[in-house]
Design a protein around this motif. Structure first.
Motif: not given
Length: 77
Positions: A1-2, A20-26
């Protein structure tokens, strides 16, 4: 999940740019920032403004997970 992450690039105490970015994890967000060191990056912010900056000119970079609030769902008493 993003997940959505807010990245803030600080140039000094008064000047900064947010991305702002959308990735899976920190960890993935941190890897992206580390991979962009010492190079030009480009992005368009949420207001549609295009940014181009060289990461070596940035003094501090902060990453935090962002929890967007849907302002269209206001509750009225």
């Amino acid at each position: 999940m993003m997940k959505e992450f807010k990245i803030t690039y600080f140039f000094d105490e008064e000047h900064y740019i947010r991305r702002f970015i959308h990735v899976e994890s920190q960890e993935k967000a941190e890897e992206l920032i580390q991979s962009e060191r010492e190079q030009y990056i480009t992005f368009t912010d949420s207001r549609g403004i295009y940014h181009e900056l060289h990461t070596s000119n940035v003094r501090v970079i902060q990453i935090s997970e962002y929890h967007r609030v849907d302002k269209s769902k206001k509750t009225f008493n």
